[in-house]
Design a protein around this motif. Structure first.
Motif: not given
Length: 689
Positions: A57-69
């Motif tokens: 798939v090809v797309g634009r980066v919408k969000k960059i998230l770091q989740q959890g601990y």
């Protein structure tokens, strides 16, 4: 072009390539991908189902998230096209991977798509940064993934870099064709230089599959050509001893002293042997038959043909216990014919050994039965005309070749009670003609097999006691653990002590590999004479022991044994008129493969069917046990999956050698240049030349 002409090739990378077997441009071309990523179709995100399919798939980066601990911290990168959004997830290395991305950037993800909640995710996707439409076209293709190792990884010699090198090489190099045109066209195989392009730069999956088929054929063709060349130039031209007469020994034995009717398989095999020994050429024949199919009688027939024509016969077995069994079997069968049979094994006293060697050299020893001791330098035959080799897979090609030096090209008869699937027989036994004995002699009842857990021991022992009361005898076999005889011995000894108490009214014996030959022989003779009713043993009784009265085989920890080994153990019973039973006892934890093996043993008594299943489970190397078995190592071909290609290659190899044995014809000159060095190498390694 040379390797050093390639870009980004440092000294360290040259060393890493060399450690990977790549020392030339041709080696690099022959460094084939281990798999392919098919990114030839870029999907709209909306069309991704998320059911475990591989997608691009090809797309634009919408969000960059770091989740959890802590340890559960993960990186999530959400991309979006005109239709929907999709999430790339990294559970490790997120801190470093995050630096690759920026919002608004156009990227391509490739990986396995799965639906979690409302999002479809790809865990650890392959990522390419996209600049324009041409980048998308470059990304959305079939990408070869090359084998990796520590040396390549350490020098950052990535699959991508290797692929780049292959592109450069294929622009400058055009490897010559050597398959004959008629062969290539008959099987619709691409030209060699085109096949390399189809392997490294495929435009479709059908292209690389077709190219692999060509290289598999090429590899198998060269091997089968070497076998055909060997047989044509050496075996076919060797004058073997001529056994013209079926004289006094043969006629008296089969007409007056054989206590049963021969099966059709035995008659057919004897007919094959008779034809071979009367041809004037050296016989090289394999007799394949299941356990208990009656191969020994066929071998005795061949021995008597040799004796009738004034020749000696040698009978070789891989272990002393099997050699001693054969010695007693031959002595019993041939006693009415007053034939001098001598046993030659490694641990005999010097005086006895000297007497035997003198007997062999003088010709008084008509039949010599023994282990590999028979082919030692000090053994000189007066007139050796036949060598019988039992359980061939336990010897080795070179040892089989050594017996040929003991006489003037004696006939060779190989026996195997380990059924070998056709694909293996066509490779390891390619230089042999094969006779197969199917079915069991008349009166034999198929062994009934059952699988039981350890908690059923009491019930099993009660059943054993009933059989003992009815006059039967039982084996109880313990497994080898990590090939350690000490651990094995400890298990068998503990079992022996336990069973002595349980069956206190009967004699219980112990047999294991650390016992002396004399002690093993004494125990076996007691068991044969029914002086021992329960024999606790390690796997030394796997082959060669023939006790017709034994009706029960109990295998402890049966899940630890291979299929063929279990079948060999089961073959120790069911050799008389009694109904026999094999009980496979398993531990608490049984692997999926272990369960399959036990189930297969219950389903069938057919050794060839069992061998096919065992081969698929373990692969050719493990199936045969050692590289000494003479199994060729193929880089591309798989002799299980590619048996149909093997048969094609064998047909064409023999056709070519029969028409042009030295490859002198003009159309075979390119093949000759490739084949001669190949043949020299294989002849040294496999003992074919």
């Amino acid at each position: 072009m040379k390797l050093i002409d390639l870009p980004n090739l440092s000294t360290k990378r040259i060393k890493a390539l060399s450690e990977s077997g790549i020392n030339s441009i041709l080696d690099l071309l022959n460094f084939f991908p281990r798999r392919y990523l098919d990114r030839s179709t870029v999907l709209s995100i909306r069309d991704v189902k998320g059911q475990g399919e591989e997608v691009t798939v090809v797309g634009r980066v919408k969000k960059i998230l770091q989740q959890g601990y802590g340890r559960k911290k993960r990186l999530e990168v959400i991309i979006q096209d005109d239709t929907a959004s999709l999430k790339g997830v990294w559970f490790k290395g997120g801190h470093y991977i995050k630096k690759q991305f920026s919002e608004g950037q156009m990227v391509a993800f490739f990986g396995t798509a799965k639906k979690y909640g409302r999002y479809i995710s790809i865990a650890h996707p392959e990522v390419n940064k996209i600049g324009d439409q041409s980048d998308i076209a470059d990304f959305s293709r079939i990408v070869p993934i090359y084998p990796g190792n520590k040396a390549l990884s350490k020098t950052h010699t990535t699959s991508k870099l290797i692929h780049r090198w292959q592109k450069i090489v294929l622009k400058h190099e055009k490897p010559p064709e050597f398959l004959p045109d008629t062969v290539r066209k008959d099987y619709d195989l691409p030209l060699r230089h085109k096949a390399y392009r189809m392997i490294h730069l495929p435009e479709s999956d059908s292209e690389y599959k077709k190219a692999f088929q060509r290289f598999k054929f090429e590899e198998l063709f060269l091997f089968e050509l070497s076998v055909a060349k060997t047989k044509n130039s050496i075996i076919e031209k060797h004058q073997g001893p001529l056994f013209e007469d079926l004289g006094n020994y043969t006629q008296r034995f089969f007409n007056q002293h054989l206590p049963f009717e021969l099966t059709d398989g035995q008659k057919s095999s004897l007919s094959d042997i008779k034809k071979d020994v009367r041809s004037g050429k050296q016989m090289n024949r394999l007799i394949q038959g299941d356990v208990g199919s009656g191969k020994t009688i066929v071998a005795i027939g061949a021995v008597l043909m040799a004796l009738d024509n004034g020749f000696q016969a040698a009978f070789m077995a891989p272990t002393e216990i099997l050699a001693e069994q054969h010695y007693h079997t031959l002595s019993t069968f041939l006693e009415p014919l007053d034939i001098n049979i001598r046993l030659l094994v490694g641990n005999q006293k010097n005086s006895l050994r000297t007497d035997i060697l003198t007997d062999i050299a003088g010709g008084n020893a008509q039949v010599v039965v023994g282990t590999h001791a028979v082919i030692q330098d000090e053994v000189t035959f007066n007139k050796l005309g036949l060598a019988v080799i039992d359980e061939q897979h336990r010897f080795g090609v070179k040892q089989r070749a050594e017996i040929l030096q003991k006489g003037s090209h004696p006939h060779v008869l190989v026996m195997s009670a380990t059924p070998i699937p056709r694909s293996l027989a066509m490779t390891i036994y390619s230089d042999l003609d094969i006779s197969v004995i199917k079915g069991l002699p008349g009166g034999r009842k198929p062994v009934k097999t059952a699988v039981r857990p350890q908690k059923k021991h009491d019930e099993i022992y009660n059943f054993v006691e009933q059989e003992l009361e009815d006059g039967g005898q039982a084996y109880v076999v313990y497994p080898l653990v990590e090939e350690s005889e000490k651990v094995d011995l400890k298990d068998a000894t503990a079992g022996y002590k336990k069973l002595k108490k349980r069956f206190s009214g009967y004699n219980v014996g112990l047999l294991h590999g650390q016992m002396s030959s004399e002690d093993k022989e004494a125990v076996m003779q007691q068991f044969i004479a029914n002086e021992i009713q329960v024999l606790v043993s390690t796997t030394v009784i796997e082959v060669g022991v023939d006790v017709p009265n034994a009706s029960i085989m109990i295998v402890e920890h049966a899940e630890r044994f291979g299929l063929s080994q279990l079948h060999q153990l089961r073959g120790r019973i069911g050799r008389g008129q009694r109904q026999s039973y094999c009980v496979l006892i398993h531990g608490q934890k049984v692997s999926k493969e272990g369960r399959f093996r036990l189930k297969k043993m219950v389903q069938t008594n057919d050794g060839f069917e069992i061998a096919e299943a065992d081969l698929e489970l373990r692969g050719p190397g493990d199936f045969l046990g050692t590289k000494q078995s003479g199994l060729p190592e193929f880089k591309v071909a798989d002799i299980i999956e590619d048996q149909w290609i093997l048969e094609q290659a064998k047909t064409e190899a023999w056709r070519l050698i029969n028409s042009d044995p030295d490859l002198q014809n003009n159309e075979n000159q390119e093949l000759r240049e490739v084949f001669i060095p190949y043949y020299k190498e294989k002849s040294r390694f496999y003992g074919m030349g």
